[in-house]
Design a protein around this motif. Structure first.
Motif, mmCIF file in Angstrom:
data_model
loop_
_atom_site.group_PDB
_atom_site.id
_atom_site.type_symbol
_atom_site.label_atom_id
_atom_site.label_comp_id
_atom_site.label_asym_id
_atom_site.label_seq_id
_atom_site.Cartn_x
_atom_site.Cartn_y
_atom_site.Cartn_z
ATOM 1 N N MET A 1 0.821 -1.195 0.000
ATOM 2 C CA MET A 1 0.000 0.000 0.000
ATOM 3 C C MET A 1 0.862 1.256 0.000
ATOM 4 S SD MET A 1 -3.351 1.026 1.056
ATOM 5 C CE MET A 1 -3.972 2.559 1.656
ATOM 6 N N SER A 2 2.027 1.206 0.570
ATOM 7 C CA SER A 2 2.823 2.414 0.682
ATOM 8 C C SER A 2 3.276 2.932 -0.676
ATOM 9 C CB SER A 2 4.029 2.179 1.584
ATOM 10 O OG SER A 2 4.924 1.292 0.967
ATOM 11 N N SER A 3 3.461 2.063 -1.669
ATOM 12 C CA SER A 3 3.886 2.551 -2.976
ATOM 13 C C SER A 3 2.795 3.400 -3.627
ATOM 14 C CB SER A 3 4.285 1.397 -3.878
ATOM 15 O OG SER A 3 3.177 0.575 -4.144
ATOM 16 N N SER A 4 1.540 3.057 -3.420
ATOM 17 C CA SER A 4 0.459 3.883 -3.964
ATOM 18 C C SER A 4 0.338 5.188 -3.177
ATOM 19 C CB SER A 4 -0.864 3.129 -3.964
ATOM 20 O OG SER A 4 -1.256 2.795 -2.650
ATOM 21 N N ASP A 5 0.649 5.155 -1.874
ATOM 22 C CA ASP A 5 0.659 6.379 -1.073
ATOM 23 C C ASP A 5 1.741 7.333 -1.564
ATOM 24 O OD1 ASP A 5 -1.303 5.148 0.402
ATOM 25 O OD2 ASP A 5 -0.118 4.957 2.240
ATOM 26 N N GLU A 6 2.916 6.789 -1.826
ATOM 27 C CA GLU A 6 4.021 7.598 -2.323
ATOM 28 C C GLU A 6 3.683 8.186 -3.681
ATOM 29 O OE1 GLU A 6 7.923 5.679 -2.153
ATOM 30 O OE2 GLU A 6 7.055 4.309 -0.689
ATOM 31 N N LEU A 7 3.130 7.373 -4.552
ATOM 32 C CA LEU A 7 2.788 7.820 -5.893
ATOM 33 C C LEU A 7 1.744 8.929 -5.853
ATOM 34 C CD1 LEU A 7 3.443 7.274 -8.848
ATOM 35 C CD2 LEU A 7 1.609 5.587 -8.862
ATOM 36 N N ALA A 8 0.761 8.795 -4.980
ATOM 37 C CA ALA A 8 -0.265 9.824 -4.848
ATOM 38 C C ALA A 8 0.357 11.140 -4.378
ATOM 39 C CB ALA A 8 -1.340 9.364 -3.866
ATOM 40 N N CYS A 9 1.300 11.072 -3.449
ATOM 41 C CA CYS A 9 1.968 12.286 -2.963
ATOM 42 C C CYS A 9 2.858 12.903 -4.036
ATOM 43 C CB CYS A 9 2.774 11.987 -1.706
ATOM 44 S SG CYS A 9 1.755 11.651 -0.265
ATOM 45 N N VAL A 10 3.487 12.073 -4.837
ATOM 46 C CA VAL A 10 4.310 12.581 -5.937
ATOM 47 C C VAL A 10 3.440 13.344 -6.930
ATOM 48 C CG1 VAL A 10 5.655 11.894 -7.963
ATOM 49 C CG2 VAL A 10 6.128 10.864 -5.750
ATOM 50 N N TYR A 11 2.312 12.757 -7.300
ATOM 51 C CA TYR A 11 1.419 13.429 -8.240
ATOM 52 C C TYR A 11 0.891 14.734 -7.662
ATOM 53 C CZ TYR A 11 1.352 9.322 -11.275
ATOM 54 O OH TYR A 11 1.699 8.302 -12.126
ATOM 55 N N ALA A 12 0.534 14.726 -6.389
ATOM 56 C CA ALA A 12 0.047 15.948 -5.749
ATOM 57 C C ALA A 12 1.138 17.021 -5.740
ATOM 58 C CB ALA A 12 -0.423 15.648 -4.325
ATOM 59 N N THR A 24 3.472 22.187 0.437
ATOM 60 C CA THR A 24 3.384 21.968 1.886
ATOM 61 C C THR A 24 2.559 20.723 2.145
ATOM 62 O OG1 THR A 24 1.368 23.300 2.127
ATOM 63 C CG2 THR A 24 3.474 24.467 2.335
ATOM 64 N N GLY A 25 2.666 20.212 3.349
ATOM 65 C CA GLY A 25 1.907 19.024 3.718
ATOM 66 C C GLY A 25 0.402 19.262 3.659
ATOM 67 N N GLU A 26 -0.035 20.439 4.068
ATOM 68 C CA GLU A 26 -1.466 20.749 4.059
ATOM 69 C C GLU A 26 -2.008 20.806 2.635
ATOM 70 O OE1 GLU A 26 0.725 23.002 5.727
ATOM 71 O OE2 GLU A 26 0.535 21.845 7.572
ATOM 72 N N LYS A 27 -1.229 21.385 1.729
ATOM 73 C CA LYS A 27 -1.688 21.499 0.343
ATOM 74 C C LYS A 27 -1.699 20.141 -0.345
ATOM 75 C CE LYS A 27 -0.450 26.299 -0.023
ATOM 76 N NZ LYS A 27 0.423 27.307 -0.613
ATOM 77 N N ILE A 28 -0.727 19.303 -0.022
ATOM 78 C CA ILE A 28 -0.737 17.939 -0.572
ATOM 79 C C ILE A 28 -1.964 17.194 -0.061
ATOM 80 C CG2 ILE A 28 0.453 15.710 -0.550
ATOM 81 C CD1 ILE A 28 3.100 17.241 -0.574
ATOM 82 N N ASN A 29 -2.272 17.354 1.235
ATOM 83 C CA ASN A 29 -3.474 16.722 1.808
ATOM 84 C C ASN A 29 -4.735 17.213 1.128
ATOM 85 O OD1 ASN A 29 -2.873 14.754 3.716
ATOM 86 N ND2 ASN A 29 -2.359 16.286 5.257
ATOM 87 N N THR A 30 -4.800 18.504 0.838
ATOM 88 C CA THR A 30 -5.983 19.073 0.191
ATOM 89 C C THR A 30 -6.203 18.456 -1.184
ATOM 90 O OG1 THR A 30 -5.608 21.158 1.363
ATOM 91 C CG2 THR A 30 -7.062 21.219 -0.552
ATOM 92 N N ILE A 31 -5.137 18.320 -1.948
ATOM 93 C CA ILE A 31 -5.255 17.721 -3.288
ATOM 94 C C ILE A 31 -5.657 16.258 -3.182
ATOM 95 C CG2 ILE A 31 -3.936 17.017 -5.320
ATOM 96 C CD1 ILE A 31 -2.456 19.656 -5.115
ATOM 97 N N LEU A 32 -5.064 15.547 -2.227
ATOM 98 C CA LEU A 32 -5.397 14.130 -2.072
ATOM 99 C C LEU A 32 -6.850 13.935 -1.649
ATOM 100 C CD1 LEU A 32 -2.130 12.856 -0.350
ATOM 101 C CD2 LEU A 32 -2.821 12.570 -2.731
ATOM 102 N N ALA A 34 -9.304 16.009 -2.329
ATOM 103 C CA ALA A 34 -10.138 16.352 -3.487
ATOM 104 C C ALA A 34 -10.172 15.209 -4.501
ATOM 105 C CB ALA A 34 -9.609 17.623 -4.144
ATOM 106 N N ALA A 35 -9.099 14.452 -4.572
ATOM 107 C CA ALA A 35 -9.041 13.326 -5.500
ATOM 108 C C ALA A 35 -9.668 12.071 -4.915
ATOM 109 C CB ALA A 35 -7.591 13.042 -5.876
ATOM 110 N N GLY A 36 -9.993 12.118 -3.634
ATOM 111 C CA GLY A 36 -10.592 10.950 -2.993
ATOM 112 C C GLY A 36 -9.584 9.866 -2.662
ATOM 113 N N VAL A 37 -8.333 10.264 -2.427
ATOM 114 C CA VAL A 37 -7.265 9.317 -2.127
ATOM 115 C C VAL A 37 -6.910 9.441 -0.649
ATOM 116 C CG1 VAL A 37 -4.880 8.671 -2.642
ATOM 117 C CG2 VAL A 37 -6.343 9.545 -4.464
ATOM 118 N N SER A 38 -6.845 8.298 0.023
ATOM 119 C CA SER A 38 -6.425 8.321 1.420
ATOM 120 C C SER A 38 -5.031 7.702 1.529
ATOM 121 C CB SER A 38 -7.420 7.557 2.301
ATOM 122 O OG SER A 38 -7.466 6.211 1.903
#
Length: 110
Positions: A1-12, A24-32, A34-38
């Motif tokens: 699961m961590s590889s998909s987490d990393e990939l999602a953060c890279v895209y964000a 920033t961490g907050e902005k990455i969280n906001t994008i994630l 909005a995309a429906g990714v946890s």
């Protein structure tokens, strides 16, 4: 699961860099969100700290420029080597055989 987490953060992070927004961490969280990714909660802050002060667009566009610099330095070093050999008397060097792992008393399957 961590590889998909990393990939999602890279895209964000790439989305933020493309929009010229500070990563920033907050902005990455906001994008994630909005995309429906946890993702695990530590990933966005980890990526934000890793990319702090890094120009992501420049890093991506200059990915191949580092490969050309290393071979260019090699001929210059090779040209300087013969000049050094003429100045110093030649010495015969004995090369000792390197010990293998078995000689040291341990091996791969010990």
């Amino acid at each position: 699961m961590s590889s998909s987490d990393e990939l999602a953060c890279v895209y964000a992070a790439l989305i933020l860099a493309d929009d010229q927004v500070a990563i920033t961490g907050e902005k990455i969280n906001t994008i994630l969100k909005a995309a429906g990714v946890s993702v695990e909660p530590y990933w966005p802050s980890l990526f934000a700290k890793a990319l702090d002060g890094v120009n992501v667009k420049e890093m991506i566009s200059n990915i191949s420029s580092g490969a050309g610099a290393a071979p260019a330095a090699a001929p210059a070093a090779a040209a300087a080597a013969p000049a050094d050999d003429k100045k110093a008397p030649k010495k015969e060097e004995k090369k000792e055989e390197s010990e293998s792992d078995e000689d040291m008393g341990f091996g791969l399957f010990d």
